[in-house]
Design a protein around this motif. Structure first.
Motif, PDB file in Angstrom:
ATOM      1  N   HIS A  26       0.835  -1.206   0.000  1.00  0.00           N
ATOM      2  CA  HIS A  26       0.000   0.000   0.000  1.00  0.00           C
ATOM      3  C   HIS A  26       0.872   1.260   0.000  1.00  0.00           C
ATOM      4  N   LYS A  27       1.940   1.229   0.757  1.00  0.00           N
ATOM      5  CA  LYS A  27       2.836   2.394   0.817  1.00  0.00           C
ATOM      6  C   LYS A  27       3.454   2.687  -0.547  1.00  0.00           C
ATOM      7  N   SER A  28       3.932   1.641  -1.228  1.00  0.00           N
ATOM      8  CA  SER A  28       4.663   1.868  -2.476  1.00  0.00           C
ATOM      9  C   SER A  28       3.794   1.807  -3.726  1.00  0.00           C
ATOM     10  N   VAL A  29       2.750   0.987  -3.734  1.00  0.00           N
ATOM     11  CA  VAL A  29       1.944   0.797  -4.948  1.00  0.00           C
ATOM     12  C   VAL A  29       0.637   1.593  -4.889  1.00  0.00           C
ATOM     13  N   THR A  30      -0.146   1.382  -3.857  1.00  0.00           N
ATOM     14  CA  THR A  30      -1.463   2.011  -3.791  1.00  0.00           C
ATOM     15  C   THR A  30      -1.366   3.519  -3.610  1.00  0.00           C
ATOM     16  N   PHE A  31      -0.620   3.957  -2.599  1.00  0.00           N
ATOM     17  CA  PHE A  31      -0.588   5.376  -2.253  1.00  0.00           C
ATOM     18  C   PHE A  31       0.705   6.081  -2.637  1.00  0.00           C
ATOM     19  N   MET A  32       1.718   5.325  -3.059  1.00  0.00           N
ATOM     20  CA  MET A  32       3.000   5.882  -3.495  1.00  0.00           C
ATOM     21  C   MET A  32       3.514   6.933  -2.510  1.00  0.00           C
ATOM     22  N   SER A  33       3.560   6.546  -1.262  1.00  0.00           N
ATOM     23  CA  SER A  33       3.937   7.465  -0.199  1.00  0.00           C
ATOM     24  C   SER A  33       5.441   7.451   0.047  1.00  0.00           C
ATOM     25  N   SER A  34       5.983   8.634   0.274  1.00  0.00           N
ATOM     26  CA  SER A  34       7.387   8.738   0.653  1.00  0.00           C
ATOM     27  C   SER A  34       7.512   9.182   2.109  1.00  0.00           C
ATOM     28  N   GLY A  35       6.422   9.060   2.862  1.00  0.00           N
ATOM     29  CA  GLY A  35       6.437   9.424   4.278  1.00  0.00           C
ATOM     30  C   GLY A  35       7.306   8.473   5.086  1.00  0.00           C
ATOM     31  N   SER A  36       7.568   8.848   6.316  1.00  0.00           N
ATOM     32  CA  SER A  36       8.456   8.055   7.168  1.00  0.00           C
ATOM     33  C   SER A  36       7.772   6.775   7.636  1.00  0.00           C
ATOM     34  N   HIS A  37       8.565   5.707   7.692  1.00  0.00           N
ATOM     35  CA  HIS A  37       8.041   4.432   8.197  1.00  0.00           C
ATOM     36  C   HIS A  37       7.636   4.574   9.661  1.00  0.00           C
ATOM     37  N   ARG A  38       8.348   5.395  10.390  1.00  0.00           N
ATOM     38  CA  ARG A  38       8.078   5.537  11.822  1.00  0.00           C
ATOM     39  C   ARG A  38       6.617   5.918  12.071  1.00  0.00           C
ATOM     40  N   SER A  39       6.121   6.918  11.370  1.00  0.00           N
ATOM     41  CA  SER A  39       4.738   7.339  11.616  1.00  0.00           C
ATOM     42  C   SER A  39       3.742   6.479  10.831  1.00  0.00           C
ATOM     43  N   GLU A  40       4.055   6.167   9.588  1.00  0.00           N
ATOM     44  CA  GLU A  40       3.100   5.424   8.770  1.00  0.00           C
ATOM     45  C   GLU A  40       2.932   3.979   9.232  1.00  0.00           C
ATOM     46  N   ALA A  41       4.011   3.327   9.609  1.00  0.00           N
ATOM     47  CA  ALA A  41       3.907   1.938  10.064  1.00  0.00           C
ATOM     48  C   ALA A  41       3.129   1.863  11.382  1.00  0.00           C
ATOM     49  N   ALA A  42       3.357   2.825  12.265  1.00  0.00           N
ATOM     50  CA  ALA A  42       2.623   2.844  13.537  1.00  0.00           C
ATOM     51  C   ALA A  42       1.134   3.044  13.289  1.00  0.00           C
ATOM     52  N   ARG A  43       0.798   3.956  12.387  1.00  0.00           N
ATOM     53  CA  ARG A  43      -0.607   4.186  12.061  1.00  0.00           C
ATOM     54  C   ARG A  43      -1.221   2.954  11.399  1.00  0.00           C
ATOM     55  N   PHE A  44      -0.454   2.327  10.500  1.00  0.00           N
ATOM     56  CA  PHE A  44      -0.944   1.132   9.822  1.00  0.00           C
ATOM     57  C   PHE A  44      -1.204   0.021  10.839  1.00  0.00           C
ATOM     58  N   LEU A  45      -0.308  -0.155  11.790  1.00  0.00           N
ATOM     59  CA  LEU A  45      -0.478  -1.174  12.828  1.00  0.00           C
ATOM     60  C   LEU A  45      -1.746  -0.906  13.646  1.00  0.00           C
ATOM     61  N   LEU A  46      -1.969   0.342  13.994  1.00  0.00           N
ATOM     62  CA  LEU A  46      -3.173   0.695  14.750  1.00  0.00           C
ATOM     63  C   LEU A  46      -4.433   0.440  13.921  1.00  0.00           C
ATOM     64  N   LEU A  47      -4.389   0.789  12.642  1.00  0.00           N
ATOM     65  CA  LEU A  47      -5.535   0.538  11.758  1.00  0.00           C
ATOM     66  C   LEU A  47      -5.785  -0.962  11.606  1.00  0.00           C
ATOM     67  N   THR A  48      -4.720  -1.745  11.469  1.00  0.00           N
ATOM     68  CA  THR A  48      -4.855  -3.198  11.354  1.00  0.00           C
ATOM     69  C   THR A  48      -5.476  -3.789  12.616  1.00  0.00           C
ATOM     70  N   ALA A  49      -5.045  -3.315  13.776  1.00  0.00           N
ATOM     71  CA  ALA A  49      -5.621  -3.778  15.044  1.00  0.00           C
ATOM     72  C   ALA A  49      -7.096  -3.386  15.145  1.00  0.00           C
ATOM     73  N   THR A  50      -7.427  -2.203  14.660  1.00  0.00           N
ATOM     74  CA  THR A  50      -8.821  -1.756  14.660  1.00  0.00           C
ATOM     75  C   THR A  50      -9.662  -2.633  13.732  1.00  0.00           C
ATOM     76  N   GLY A  51      -9.120  -2.959  12.571  1.00  0.00           N
ATOM     77  CA  GLY A  51      -9.822  -3.846  11.634  1.00  0.00           C
ATOM     78  C   GLY A  51     -10.051  -5.216  12.243  1.00  0.00           C
ATOM     79  N   PHE A  52      -9.042  -5.710  12.949  1.00  0.00           N
ATOM     80  CA  PHE A  52      -9.167  -6.994  13.629  1.00  0.00           C
ATOM     81  C   PHE A  52     -10.294  -6.940  14.671  1.00  0.00           C
ATOM     82  N   ALA A  53     -10.340  -5.842  15.422  1.00  0.00           N
ATOM     83  CA  ALA A  53     -11.392  -5.670  16.432  1.00  0.00           C
ATOM     84  C   ALA A  53     -12.771  -5.573  15.775  1.00  0.00           C
ATOM     85  N   LEU A  54     -12.857  -4.868  14.655  1.00  0.00           N
ATOM     86  CA  LEU A  54     -14.130  -4.782  13.929  1.00  0.00           C
ATOM     87  C   LEU A  54     -14.563  -6.142  13.402  1.00  0.00           C
ATOM     88  N   ALA A  55     -13.584  -6.938  12.947  1.00  0.00           N
ATOM     89  CA  ALA A  55     -13.895  -8.277  12.440  1.00  0.00           C
ATOM     90  C   ALA A  55     -14.434  -9.167  13.550  1.00  0.00           C
TER      91      ALA A  55
END
Length: 151
Positions: A70-99
């Protein structure tokens, strides 16, 4: 003026469809990766994972793949892994909770058939993920990628 606006609307629609297509392809690839890994880990004579262990390990591997794709193909983001990976992890955990929560609420509390709960979950989580990935996780894309954001 009106012709320019119509052309801009078509361009925005096209970039939105391209973003949606890339999002879908990455999601399909991550799902296939999860399934293949889960089966391989359960069936492996050397590793010997239980189905739950295999599923969790495969889910984690698919999540890592999903983040980088998603970082490289979908959104082509050059943002820092530090902030984006942490946000992605939180979103993934939220998705798991929703599931977990959506089927529990829809079947146990509202008495709906399991297929309805599964369909709602299958539609709700990708929709929330697309919105949150675009607007929060990978929101700090460079100016060249801003055109890919659907509005």
């Amino acid at each position: 003026m009106r012709a320019a606006r119509m052309s801009e609307d078509r361009s925005t629609a096209r970039t939105g469809l391209k973003l949606l297509a890339r999002f879908g392809l990455v999601g399909i690839a991550a799902t296939i990766l999860y399934a293949v890994l889960a089966v391989a880990l359960v069936e492996s004579k050397w590793i010997g994972f239980s189905p739950v262990q295999a599923s969790l390990a495969a889910y984690a591997a698919a999540a890592v793949f999903s983040y980088f794709a998603h970082k490289s193909v979908t959104f082509m983001s050059s943002g820092s892994h530090r902030s984006e990976a942490a946000r992605f992890l939180l979103l993934t955990a939220t998705g798991f909770a929703l599931a977990y929560a959506a089927p529990a609420l829809l079947t146990a509390k509202l008495g709906l058939p399991p297929i309805i709960a599964i369909l709602v979950t299958c539609l709700l989580i990708p929709a929330v993920n697309l919105l949150m990935l675009d607007r929060w996780v990978f929101a700090q894309r460079g100016s060249g990628e801003q055109g890919d954001r659907s509005t």
